[in-house]
Design an enzyme around this catalytic site. Structure first.
Site, PDB file in Angstrom:
ATOM      1  N   GLU A 117       0.785  -1.108   0.027  1.00  0.00           N
ATOM      2  CA  GLU A 117       0.077  -0.114   0.100  1.00  0.00           C
ATOM      3  C   GLU A 117       0.907   1.289  -0.100  1.00  0.00           C
ATOM      4  O   GLU A 117       0.630   1.990   1.027  1.00  0.00           O
ATOM      5  CB  GLU A 117      -1.112  -0.034   1.166  1.00  0.00           C
ATOM      6  CG  GLU A 117      -1.899  -1.035   1.086  1.00  0.00           C
ATOM      7  CD  GLU A 117      -2.771  -1.125   2.167  1.00  0.00           C
ATOM      8  OE1 GLU A 117      -2.733  -0.942   3.544  1.00  0.00           O
ATOM      9  OE2 GLU A 117      -4.130  -1.321   1.808  1.00  0.00           O
TER      10      GLU A 117
HETATM   11  N1  IFG Z   1      -4.713  -4.094   4.323  1.00  0.00           N
HETATM   12  C1  IFG Z   1      -3.463  -3.638   4.939  1.00  0.00           C
HETATM   13  C2  IFG Z   1      -3.246  -3.732   6.540  1.00  0.00           C
HETATM   14  C3  IFG Z   1      -4.496  -3.688   7.211  1.00  0.00           C
HETATM   15  C4  IFG Z   1      -5.529  -4.652   6.624  1.00  0.00           C
HETATM   16  C5  IFG Z   1      -6.857  -4.546   7.554  1.00  0.00           C
HETATM   17  C6  IFG Z   1      -2.385  -5.591   4.053  1.00  0.00           C
HETATM   18  C7  IFG Z   1      -1.095  -6.288   3.522  1.00  0.00           C
HETATM   19  C8  IFG Z   1      -5.832  -4.068   5.146  1.00  0.00           C
HETATM   20  N2  IFG Z   1      -2.349  -4.337   4.355  1.00  0.00           N
HETATM   21  O1  IFG Z   1      -3.299  -6.356   4.463  1.00  0.00           O
HETATM   22  O2  IFG Z   1      -2.361  -2.832   7.092  1.00  0.00           O
HETATM   23  O3  IFG Z   1      -5.100  -2.437   7.234  1.00  0.00           O
HETATM   24  O4  IFG Z   1      -7.658  -5.898   7.124  1.00  0.00           O
END
Ligand code: IFG
Length: 555
Positions: free
Chosen positions: A371
């Site tokens: 992200e």
């Molecule tokens: N995606 C984000 C996490 C977390 C997650 C919550 C990943 C690799 C959503 N990154 O999953 O930091 O916020 O479900």
């Protein structure tokens, strides 16, 4: 035919009562034929179920199949036999080769399980003494088992666990634990319990070598004791990796001596504004030690270049975030990043990786990589590749979330699939392996259903069967069994702030995913699994483990 019936010739006893048929109903014949030899001869079964009351239907308790073990994960091969059970008594001992410190440690862990609930002394003695009435843990070369497999044989007068390596003995002991009545988990002595194990032989080994869980200690901080409680659950289900998400926008959770502001400025809060916290290097080492004794490898993650707000509060000179770094207690993502073109950035990365690698006996360092909408594709790839070199220089293999597959990877690097069923596949071109953590199946911070109080729903709502009923080998385009190193179940902690809440979301989906990662695909069957899992609830009650009583499980 020996009195040990092989599973191929299984046939269900004809005199089973309605109770038996009820219990066995719904489990497909092929499962029964392949998985359990239920060759309890009619007369034997009738004798075993002999009625003490008036002539007629035996009681439910008498008929409850005491020989159908609820082992999770399902072993590769399990053969039940007729004959008398092994019974733990005050003369039961554990017999090991005292020359192997690891095996002795596993014997001590087994003794610490058996002593409180039975009240028996359960001495540990050396191989060579009598094995009558003993539980024998012994290393022996058996290439069919690999480094984590084991054989378990339960007879009336002894229990024998053999394995190529100590990890296999530890896993065999977890199976023996599950074959004992759930009362064995009690921390206080219980009388009038038949501490019996039905005669059985098991050969077992895992499908994947990476059978993991991830705990996010950054959004909410969890104490050393709480992390150990999570390790205990992983060990019970033969999971062997705990990935600790040690840093994110809301908190930096591990002491780095050469960069004191990472904790001084970055650890002081958490989601919702609580006090946050961090592990001193001694506390992190204690977590590693505790996990290692239970054959759970700690994989530390420092999420970079994104998810770095907490780090940048102390070191804003390397910030390329879209807002000035400051303590953050919300749950947004994607607003922070390290600069990818400053040498100071890589100096900090080197300090962090060096110190954590020195505290981590495991082979892996997870650099995050998820992200980051701020850096250009080129800058992001540059950061991943330079970090990959730093991690290698400190003797570790790099792991990263699937986005790292957009950079050039070393064949030793592992990409962790989570958001899509395609991005991680690009890692395969470099010879890199893949961990499967598809959010729709393995993200334990997802709600069970729309009414679940805790958890999120952005990926899916995940009931137990959703977590169980899938095959990693066919889940992703371009990723086949040979590319997969294993499966991991992350639990992100935006909505959970203590281990009781973590357990509620983790249990019972964690054992479901433990079976996905351990059992052969051919041995997987939802109905059989759900019945085996149902027998674990009393065990969790004795352990004081919080869990969700899913309507999908016949508790
Ligand atoms: N995606 C984000 C996490 C977390 C997650 C919550 C990943 C690799 C959503 N990154 O999953 O930091 O916020 O479900």
């Amino acid at each position: 035919m020996t009195d040990m019936q092989t599973r191929q010739s299984a046939s269900v006893a004809r005199c089973s009562s309605a109770q038996e048929r009820k219990w066995l109903s719904g489990i497909p014949w092929e499962t029964l034929l392949r998985r359990f030899a239920i060759l309890v001869p009619c007369i034997g079964l009738f004798a075993a179920c002999r009625t003490t009351g008036p002539a007629g239907a035996p009681s439910r308790a008498q008929l409850r199949p005491t020989v159908f073990p609820g082992v999770v994960p399902e072993p590769v091969s399990i053969t039940l036999a007729s004959g008398d059970a092994f019974v733990l008594t005050d003369s039961t001992s554990i017999v090991v080769d005292p020359g192997n410190a690891e095996v002795l440690r596993t014997a001590q862990l087994l003794a610490s399980l058996l002593r409180p609930s039975t009240g028996f002394a359960v001495p540990i003695s050396s191989i060579g003494t009598s094995v009558r009435g003993a539980i024998v843990l012994r290393l022996s070369t058996d290439t069919a088992l690999g480094p984590e497999g084991y054989r378990l044989a339960v007879w009336r007068d002894s229990v024998r666990v053999t394995a190529n390596a100590p990890a296999g003995l530890f896993h065999g002991v977890q199976t023996l634990r599950q074959l004992l009545p759930p009362q064995i988990e009690s921390h206080m002595a219980l009388s009038a319990v038949a501490w019996r194990v039905s005669p059985v032989t098991i050969m077992d080994r895992p499908r994947y070598s990476w059978r993991g869980a991830m705990l996010d200690v950054a959004r909410h901080f969890f104490t050393v004791r709480e992390v150990k409680q999570y390790v205990d659950l992983l060990a019970l289900y033969k999971m062997n990796v705990l990935h600790l998400h040690l840093a994110d926008d809301q908190g930096w959770r591990i002491e780095i001596k050469s960069r004191p502001k990472l904790t001084a400025a970055g650890s002081v809060t958490q989601v919702g504004g609580g006090p946050g916290g961090y592990y001193t290097q001694d506390e992190y080492a204690e977590i590693v030690r505790y996990a290692q004794e239970r054959y759970v490898t700690i994989v530390p993650e420092i999420d970079m270049p994104g998810h770095t707000n907490a780090a940048l509060i102390g070191y804003p000179e390397i910030s390329c975030s879209v807002r000035p770094p400051a303590p953050y207690t919300g749950t947004e993502v994607g607003f922070s990043t390290f600069c990818a073109n400053k040498e100071e950035t890589y100096a900090l990365v080197d300090d962090v990786v060096r110190e954590i690698a020195a505290l981590t006996p495991g082979r892996y360092f997870h650099m995050g990589g998820d992200e980051n909408p701020i850096l250009s594709k080129e800058d992001y790839a540059r950061f991943v590749e330079r970090t990959q070199d730093i991690v290698a220089r400190h003797g570790k293999q790099m792991v990263g979330w699937e986005e790292i597959a957009r950079a050039r990877l070393r064949p030793t690097t592992i990409a962790q699939a989570w958001a899509t069923d395609s991005v991680a596949a690009a890692a395969v071109q470099y010879g890199a392996k893949v961990i499967l953590s598809p959010a729709k199946r393995t993200y334990l911070d997802m709600k069970y259903n729309q009414t679940t109080e805790l958890g999120l729903t952005w990926a899916a709502v995940i009931e137990v069967r959703d977590a169980y009923d899938w095959d990693p080998a066919t889940y992703m385009k371009g990723v086949t069994e040979s590319n997969i190193v294993g499966v991991e179940a992350p639990i992100w902690s935006e909505t959970v702030r203590n281990i009781t809440a973590v357990q509620y979301l983790a249990m019972p989906r964690l054992p479901a995913l433990a079976e996905v990662a351990w059992a052969p695909q051919s041995a997987r069957n939802w109905d059989a699994f759900s019945r085996r899992l149902a027998t674990h609830a009393p065990r969790w009650n004795f352990l004081g483990v919080n869990y969700y009583r899913s309507p999908q499980i016949p508790w």
